[in-house]
Design a protein around this motif. Structure first.
Motif, mmCIF file in Angstrom:
data_model
loop_
_atom_site.group_PDB
_atom_site.id
_atom_site.type_symbol
_atom_site.label_atom_id
_atom_site.label_comp_id
_atom_site.label_asym_id
_atom_site.label_seq_id
_atom_site.Cartn_x
_atom_site.Cartn_y
_atom_site.Cartn_z
ATOM 1 N N VAL A 182 10.707 11.436 -35.841
ATOM 2 C CA VAL A 182 10.391 10.312 -36.713
ATOM 3 C C VAL A 182 10.984 10.506 -38.111
ATOM 4 O O VAL A 182 11.481 9.549 -38.726
ATOM 5 C CB VAL A 182 8.862 10.090 -36.774
ATOM 6 C CG1 VAL A 182 8.148 11.289 -37.385
ATOM 7 C CG2 VAL A 182 8.533 8.829 -37.552
ATOM 8 N N HIS A 194 12.965 4.455 -35.925
ATOM 9 C CA HIS A 194 13.984 4.509 -34.873
ATOM 10 C C HIS A 194 14.649 3.144 -34.705
ATOM 11 O O HIS A 194 15.884 3.037 -34.653
ATOM 12 C CB HIS A 194 13.357 4.925 -33.543
ATOM 13 C CG HIS A 194 13.020 6.371 -33.441
ATOM 14 N ND1 HIS A 194 11.832 6.888 -33.902
ATOM 15 C CD2 HIS A 194 13.702 7.423 -32.908
ATOM 16 C CE1 HIS A 194 11.788 8.184 -33.668
ATOM 17 N NE2 HIS A 194 12.914 8.539 -33.062
ATOM 18 N N GLY A 244 12.671 13.484 -27.599
ATOM 19 C CA GLY A 244 11.278 13.080 -27.393
ATOM 20 C C GLY A 244 11.156 11.654 -26.879
ATOM 21 O O GLY A 244 12.160 10.946 -26.677
ATOM 22 N N ASP A 245 9.920 11.212 -26.672
ATOM 23 C CA ASP A 245 9.647 9.900 -26.081
ATOM 24 C C ASP A 245 9.108 8.887 -27.091
ATOM 25 O O ASP A 245 8.893 7.725 -26.743
ATOM 26 C CB ASP A 245 8.619 10.047 -24.947
ATOM 27 C CG ASP A 245 9.122 10.962 -23.839
ATOM 28 O OD1 ASP A 245 10.334 10.936 -23.574
ATOM 29 O OD2 ASP A 245 8.298 11.696 -23.259
ATOM 30 N N GLU A 246 8.854 9.304 -28.323
ATOM 31 C CA GLU A 246 8.248 8.413 -29.304
ATOM 32 C C GLU A 246 9.268 7.433 -29.860
ATOM 33 O O GLU A 246 10.384 7.810 -30.231
ATOM 34 C CB GLU A 246 7.629 9.213 -30.446
ATOM 35 C CG GLU A 246 6.892 8.353 -31.455
ATOM 36 C CD GLU A 246 6.352 9.157 -32.634
ATOM 37 O OE1 GLU A 246 5.399 8.679 -33.263
ATOM 38 O OE2 GLU A 246 6.872 10.250 -32.910
ATOM 39 N N LEU A 247 8.879 6.159 -29.896
ATOM 40 C CA LEU A 247 9.704 5.121 -30.513
ATOM 41 C C LEU A 247 8.942 4.563 -31.702
ATOM 42 O O LEU A 247 7.883 3.955 -31.544
ATOM 43 C CB LEU A 247 10.019 4.004 -29.520
ATOM 44 C CG LEU A 247 10.882 2.865 -30.074
ATOM 45 C CD1 LEU A 247 12.294 3.365 -30.378
ATOM 46 C CD2 LEU A 247 10.928 1.691 -29.094
ATOM 47 N N THR A 248 9.463 4.765 -32.910
ATOM 48 C CA THR A 248 8.803 4.300 -34.124
ATOM 49 C C THR A 248 9.621 3.199 -34.784
ATOM 50 O O THR A 248 10.758 2.918 -34.390
ATOM 51 C CB THR A 248 8.649 5.453 -35.132
ATOM 52 O OG1 THR A 248 9.961 5.819 -35.621
ATOM 53 C CG2 THR A 248 7.983 6.671 -34.477
ATOM 54 N N ASP A 304 2.407 10.392 -41.282
ATOM 55 C CA ASP A 304 2.741 8.967 -41.223
ATOM 56 C C ASP A 304 2.602 8.312 -42.593
ATOM 57 O O ASP A 304 3.453 7.506 -42.998
ATOM 58 C CB ASP A 304 1.840 8.253 -40.212
ATOM 59 C CG ASP A 304 2.233 8.546 -38.772
ATOM 60 O OD1 ASP A 304 3.339 9.086 -38.566
ATOM 61 O OD2 ASP A 304 1.438 8.248 -37.870
#
Length: 426
Positions: free
Chosen positions: A234, A295, A288-292, A186
Motif C-alpha cells: 500500500v 493501487h 500480495g492480494d490487497e487492492l487499495t 492507514d
C-alpha cells in the motif's frame, strides 16, 4: 514580495511541522498548544527581525532557537520549568554544539514520529487526519476543509477533539510499538496523500502547484517505505501514484505561471525519471492480494503516463479504474473524474449526464473543481449561459490566484461567445 517575507512564508510551510515535532518531543504531546504557539510566534518574529537585520545564515536554526527560547519563557511563567527545562537546554555553556547544529541533527524522523502519534487509535477516526494536517503540515482550517470536502467549522471541531483526547491520554512521543504502528498506518497514509494532493492543487497560493508540499509528502512516504512497518504494497502504491503525478508538474504550468489544460500539455516536458521510479514502485505494489485506492489511482496515473497523446489514451481502462474506486473508496471527486473519462469516451453531454445522476447530498457544492468541470462541459456544448453560471460559482469558491485567473479567462471567452451569438441572432 520581499525576500524576508517570502522566506518566512516558505519556512512556515516547510519547517512548521519539523519545529513542532522537535519541540513536542521535548515538551510532550500534552503541550502541543504551547508548541504551536511558540512556533507561530517565532515565525512572526522572523518576519519582523529579518526585514530589519537581514536573513541569518541558518534560518532554520534561528527559528528553532527562537521558538525554544519562547517555550522556556512560557514555562518559567508557569512555574513548571524545573521538570521540562533540562530537555530544552542546548548545553552551549558546557561546550556542546550550537543549537542550530543541534536542530539539524535532531530532526531525523521526528515529523514521521509525530505523524504516528497524531494518528493515535484513541483519537476519533475523523479527527486524526485533520489534526495531523494542522499540527504537522501547518494547514489552515479552510485548506483542510477543502481537502476533506467539509466545512471549516467541522474541521475546527475535529482538531479540538483530537487535541483534547491526546491531552487526556498524555501519550508518549516515543515511537509506538509495532502493532500500534500497523494499526495507525492507514491514517498516516491518508495524511501523506492529502499533503501531496494539497501540493498538486494548491488552494491558497500564488502558484498552482506547491512542490515543497509534494516533496515533503514523498520524503515522508519514502522514509515510511524504508521502515519494516511501511515496506508494504500500500505504501509502494502511494509512492508510485506520487511519482506519476510529479512527472507531469512542468507541463501543467505555463511560463507565466498560469494553468495549462491537460489536453494542451506538452508531454515532452514530463519528467521520465519520475515515471521510471513510479514504475518501480508500482511493480513492488503488485505483491500480495490487497487492492487499495492508492493501487487503483496509481494505475490510472500510469495509463496517462504511458499514453503518447490524449487521443491515444485508454479511456476505457481509466473509466474502469474510477468505477473500481467508486466501489472501494466512494468519493464525489472520483465521480467527477469518472464523468471526465466519460467525456472522452462519449462526449460532453455524457459527462454532464453522469454528474446529474450524482445524488444531491453527495455533490460537493463548495468544491470549485466540480463547478469548473460543469462549466467546461456546458461550454463545449455551446451552452454558454450555463457555462457562465458554473464558472462564476467556481470563481466564487476559489482562493488560489492561478485558479482565479484561469476561471476569469474562461468567463471572458464565454462572454465573448455569448456576445457573438447575440449578434448572430440580431
Amino acid at each position: 514580495m520581499s525576500e524576508p517575507r517570502a522566506l518566512v512564508e516558505h519556512f512556515f510551510r516547510h519547517e512548521f511541522g519539523r519545529l513542532v515535532a522537535v519541540l513536542t518531543r521535548s515538551l510532550g504531546v500534552r503541550r502541543l498548544d504551547l508548541v504551536e504557539d511558540v512556533v507561530q510566534a517565532a515565525l512572526v518574529q522572523a518576519l519582523e527581525s529579518w526585514a530589519r537585520r537581514g536573513v541569518p545564515e541558518d534560518p532554520a536554526g534561528w527559528l528553532y532557537r527562537t521558538a525554544r527560547n519562547l517555550a522556556v519563557d512560557a514555562l518559567r511563567r508557569e512555574q513548571t520549568y524545573a521538570r521540562v527545562l533540562p530537555h530544552l537546554a542546548d548545553g552551549t555553556e558546557q561546550g556542546a554544539v550550537p543549537p542550530e547544529v543541534h536542530f539539524a541533527d535532531e530532526i531525523g524522523d521526528e515529523p514521521l514520529r509525530l505523524l504516528f502519534v497524531s494518528c493515535h487509535e484513541e483519537v476519533p477516526a475523523e479527527s486524526r487526519v485533520a489534526f495531523a494536517l494542522r499540527t504537522l503540515c501547518g494547514f489552515s482550517s479552510a485548506e483542510i476543509a477543502r481537502g476533506l470536502l467539509t466545512t471549516e467549522v467541522n474541521v475546527q471541531k475535529r482538531i479540538e477533539r483530537a487535541r483534547d483526547r491526546l491531552r487526556d491520554l498524555d501519550v508518549d512521543f516515543e515511537a509506538p510499538a509495532t502493532p500500534q504502528l500497523r494499526a495507525r498506518l492507514d491514517a498516516v497514509l491518508s495524511v501523506i496523500y492529502l499533503l501531496f494532493s494539497q501540493g498538486c492543487h494548491a488552494t491558497h497560493a500564488d502558484v498552482p502547484i506547491r512542490r515543497d508540499l509534494c516533496d515533503e509528502a514523498r520524503r515522508l512516504a519514502q522514509m515510511l517505505a524504508a521502515h519494516p512497518v511501511g515496506d508494504v504494497p500500500v505504501v509502494h502504491a502511494l509512492l508510485a501514484l506520487m511519482c506519476f503525478h510529479a512527472a507531469r508538474f512542468d507541463a501543467r504550468v505555463a511560463l507565466d505561471g498560469g494553468i495549462v489544460l491537460f489536453e494542451q500539455q506538452d508531454r515532452s516536458t514530463w519528467n521520465w525519471s519520475d515515471v521510471r521510479e513510479g514504475m518501480e514502485w508500482l511493480a513492488r505494489a503488485a505483491a500480495g492480494d490487497e487492492l487499495t485506492r492508492y493501487h487503483v489511482e496509481a494505475g490510472i496515473a500510469w495509463e496517462h503516463c504511458r499514453a503518447p497523446s490524449v487521443a491515444d489514451t485508454d479511456w476505457h481502462r481509466i473509466a474502469e479504474g474510477y468505477d473500481v474506486l467508486d466501489r472501494i473508496a466512494p468519493s464525489p471527486i472520483h465521480a467527477l473524474n469518472r464523468a471526465v473519462a466519460e467525456v472522452y469516451l462519449h462526449g460532453p453531454q455524457a459527462g454532464l449526464d453522469r454528474l446529474a445522476a450524482v445524488a444531491p447530498e453527495d455533490v460537493p457544492a463548495r468544491y470549485p473543481g466540480w463547478h469548473a468541470v460543469i462549466g467546461e462541459l456546458h461550454s463545449r456544448l455551446g451552452q454558454h449561459p450555463a457555462a457562465e453560471r458554473a464558472w462564476q460559482e467556481a470563481l466564487r469558491l476559489t482562493s488560489a490566484s492561478a485558479d482565479q485567473e484561469f476561471l476569469r479567462r474562461r468567463l471572458a471567452d464565454c462572454r465573448r461567445a455569448l456576445g457573438l451569438a447575440t449578434i448572430a441572432r440580431s
